[in-house]
Design a protein around this motif. Structure first.
Motif, mmCIF file in Angstrom:
data_model
loop_
_atom_site.group_PDB
_atom_site.id
_atom_site.type_symbol
_atom_site.label_atom_id
_atom_site.label_comp_id
_atom_site.label_asym_id
_atom_site.label_seq_id
_atom_site.Cartn_x
_atom_site.Cartn_y
_atom_site.Cartn_z
ATOM 1 N N UNK A 86 23.259 98.003 58.993
ATOM 2 C CA UNK A 86 23.315 98.673 58.950
ATOM 3 C C UNK A 86 23.595 98.210 57.058
ATOM 4 N N UNK A 87 23.954 96.914 57.343
ATOM 5 C CA UNK A 87 23.820 96.249 55.918
ATOM 6 C C UNK A 87 22.672 96.288 54.923
ATOM 7 N N UNK A 88 21.822 96.209 56.575
ATOM 8 C CA UNK A 88 20.793 96.064 55.671
ATOM 9 C C UNK A 88 20.145 97.511 54.824
ATOM 10 N N UNK A 89 20.111 98.205 55.699
ATOM 11 C CA UNK A 89 20.006 99.905 54.614
ATOM 12 C C UNK A 89 20.561 100.011 53.879
ATOM 13 N N UNK A 90 22.178 99.579 53.186
ATOM 14 C CA UNK A 90 22.754 99.400 52.163
ATOM 15 C C UNK A 90 21.993 98.731 50.591
ATOM 16 N N UNK A 91 21.931 98.003 51.771
ATOM 17 C CA UNK A 91 20.724 96.956 50.524
ATOM 18 C C UNK A 91 19.312 97.584 50.048
ATOM 19 N N UNK A 92 18.995 98.706 50.955
ATOM 20 C CA UNK A 92 17.703 99.421 50.848
ATOM 21 C C UNK A 92 18.208 99.839 49.728
ATOM 22 N N UNK A 93 19.459 100.854 49.958
ATOM 23 C CA UNK A 93 19.513 102.047 48.974
ATOM 24 C C UNK A 93 19.671 101.395 47.232
ATOM 25 N N UNK A 94 20.826 99.970 47.865
ATOM 26 C CA UNK A 94 21.516 99.706 46.235
ATOM 27 C C UNK A 94 20.476 99.521 45.236
ATOM 28 N N UNK A 95 19.200 98.825 45.763
ATOM 29 C CA UNK A 95 17.936 97.832 45.518
ATOM 30 C C UNK A 95 17.248 98.857 44.776
ATOM 31 N N UNK A 96 16.580 100.021 45.046
ATOM 32 C CA UNK A 96 16.017 100.805 45.130
ATOM 33 C C UNK A 96 16.735 101.857 44.059
ATOM 34 N N UNK A 97 18.279 101.710 44.256
ATOM 35 C CA UNK A 97 18.748 102.579 42.963
ATOM 36 C C UNK A 97 19.110 101.788 41.562
ATOM 37 N N UNK A 98 18.993 100.387 41.696
ATOM 38 C CA UNK A 98 18.597 99.583 39.838
ATOM 39 C C UNK A 98 17.947 99.800 39.514
ATOM 40 N N UNK A 99 18.776 99.649 38.570
ATOM 41 C CA UNK A 99 17.331 99.442 37.002
ATOM 42 C C UNK A 99 15.820 98.788 37.571
ATOM 43 N N UNK A 100 14.835 99.421 37.325
ATOM 44 C CA UNK A 100 13.737 98.365 37.552
ATOM 45 C C UNK A 100 13.902 97.687 36.265
ATOM 46 N N UNK A 101 13.044 96.285 37.545
ATOM 47 C CA UNK A 101 13.121 95.553 36.546
ATOM 48 C C UNK A 101 14.290 94.376 36.409
ATOM 49 N N UNK A 102 15.535 94.937 37.180
ATOM 50 C CA UNK A 102 17.128 94.222 35.914
ATOM 51 C C UNK A 102 16.752 93.384 37.406
ATOM 52 N N UNK A 103 17.198 92.609 37.211
ATOM 53 C CA UNK A 103 17.584 90.595 37.977
ATOM 54 C C UNK A 103 18.998 91.112 38.614
ATOM 55 N N UNK A 104 18.609 91.793 40.189
ATOM 56 C CA UNK A 104 19.523 91.795 40.930
ATOM 57 C C UNK A 104 20.131 90.229 42.346
ATOM 58 N N UNK A 105 21.035 89.974 41.918
ATOM 59 C CA UNK A 105 22.197 89.090 42.379
ATOM 60 C C UNK A 105 23.227 89.143 43.345
ATOM 61 N N UNK A 106 22.689 88.661 44.860
ATOM 62 C CA UNK A 106 22.568 89.030 46.123
ATOM 63 C C UNK A 106 24.098 87.795 46.828
ATOM 64 N N UNK A 107 25.113 88.388 46.947
ATOM 65 C CA UNK A 107 26.572 87.082 46.635
ATOM 66 C C UNK A 107 26.825 87.298 48.081
ATOM 67 N N UNK A 108 26.493 86.563 48.523
ATOM 68 C CA UNK A 108 26.219 86.179 50.186
ATOM 69 C C UNK A 108 26.212 84.878 50.417
ATOM 70 N N UNK A 109 28.240 84.838 51.211
ATOM 71 C CA UNK A 109 28.032 83.256 52.083
ATOM 72 C C UNK A 109 26.514 83.336 53.704
ATOM 73 N N UNK A 110 26.748 84.151 53.869
ATOM 74 C CA UNK A 110 26.293 84.378 54.856
ATOM 75 C C UNK A 110 24.269 85.269 54.679
#
Ligand SMILES: CC(C)(COP(=O)(O)OP(=O)(O)OC[C@H]1O[C@@H](n2cnc3c(N)ncnc32)[C@H](O)[C@@H]1O)[C@@H](O)C(=O)NCCC(=O)NCCS
Ligand SMILES: Nc1ncnc2c1ncn2[C@@H]1O[C@H](COP(=O)(O)OP(=O)(O)OP(=O)(O)O)[C@@H](O)[C@H]1O
Length: 196
Positions: A86-110
């Protein structure tokens, strides 16, 4: 560009994410995404972990769930197996919605669990001495020594070497003050290609 921000508990990932956000980067906190998911997965979590994970308002009590899973590696694995697709699906959505070309930082201990790291073009590994992390955890989380020991033990296999052999990895040592850390973060930003 997708940039992972990984490191053991209380190494300083949130602190760095805050500094990067202040400099205009889009930071996604996977802990927070998990917290959102858990409410929508209440039934399946109850089936697997029992009623003791509910608080008096009938909401998931993460402290109680944490107490169960951090003392049992198979139960932690079970929780991860339920959440990560489910987290993977959420990430797909978040990345898809981000401004194209923007750097996206994934803050994740795991980040290295669940193969989230495979999405990353670069990983920032944050390190700090064990004792300092332990003191930071005691102060920040107000949990028992035993709980923090168990959480730290659940992260035994999280290592910079994992990333160094698989993906471009930039190491930030966070064993000093916040102002030293700020300088290190600013120096990291100079190494990043500009956003498009
Ligand atoms: C066990 C849970 C319920 C405890 O919740 P709680 O609110 O008490 O803590 P929180 O979520 O803020 O996590 C605190 C820290 O614990 C560590 N941690 C959390 N999950 C894990 C894990 N699967 N493996 C190792 N360390 C973990 C991280 O350093 C994290 O920052 C929660 O952490 C959880 O559901 N974890 C499993 C999902 C997961 O892997 N989340 C992390 C995504 S990066
Ligand atoms: N250089 C520093 N100087 C002083 N305090 C710091 C420093 N870096 C982090 N801290 C403090 O230590 C605590 C842990 O830091 P932070 O929340 O950034 O760690 P984390 O790696 O994101 O932890 P977790 O994985 O458990 O969420 C916080 O209270 C933070 O403010």
């Amino acid at each position: 560009m997708i940039i992972g921000l990984a490191g053991k508990s209380c190494s300083g990932k949130n602190q760095i994410a805050e500094m990067l956000e202040f400099r205009g980067f889009l930071c996604i906190d996977l802990d927070l995404e998990v917290h959102r998911l858990q409410e929508s997965m209440k039934e399946i979590l109850l089936t697997n972990f029992g009623d003791s994970i509910l608080d008096s308002h009938g909401q998931i009590d993460r402290r109680a769930l944490g107490q169960i899973v951090f003392k049992s590696p198979p139960l932690l694995k079970k929780l991860e197996d339920l959440l990560y697709p489910k987290l993977d699906e959420s990430l797909n959505r978040i990345i898809c919605d981000a401004r194209p070309g923007a750097h996206i930082i994934l803050n994740a201990a795991a980040l290295q669990k669940g193969e989230f790291w495979k999405r990353c073009d670069l990983v920032i590994w944050v390190s700090a001495p064990w004792g300092l992390r332990f003191l930071r955890a005691l102060k920040r989380d107000q949990r028992s020594l035993l709980h923090i020991c168990r959480r730290f033990r659940a992260q035994k296999e999280l290592k910079s070497q994992f990333f160094l052999s698989r993906v471009d990895t930039y190491i930030i040592r966070n064993g000093f003050t916040r102002s030293v850390l700020q300088k290190r973060v600013d120096s990291l930003i100079k190494h990043l290609p500009p956003e498009r």
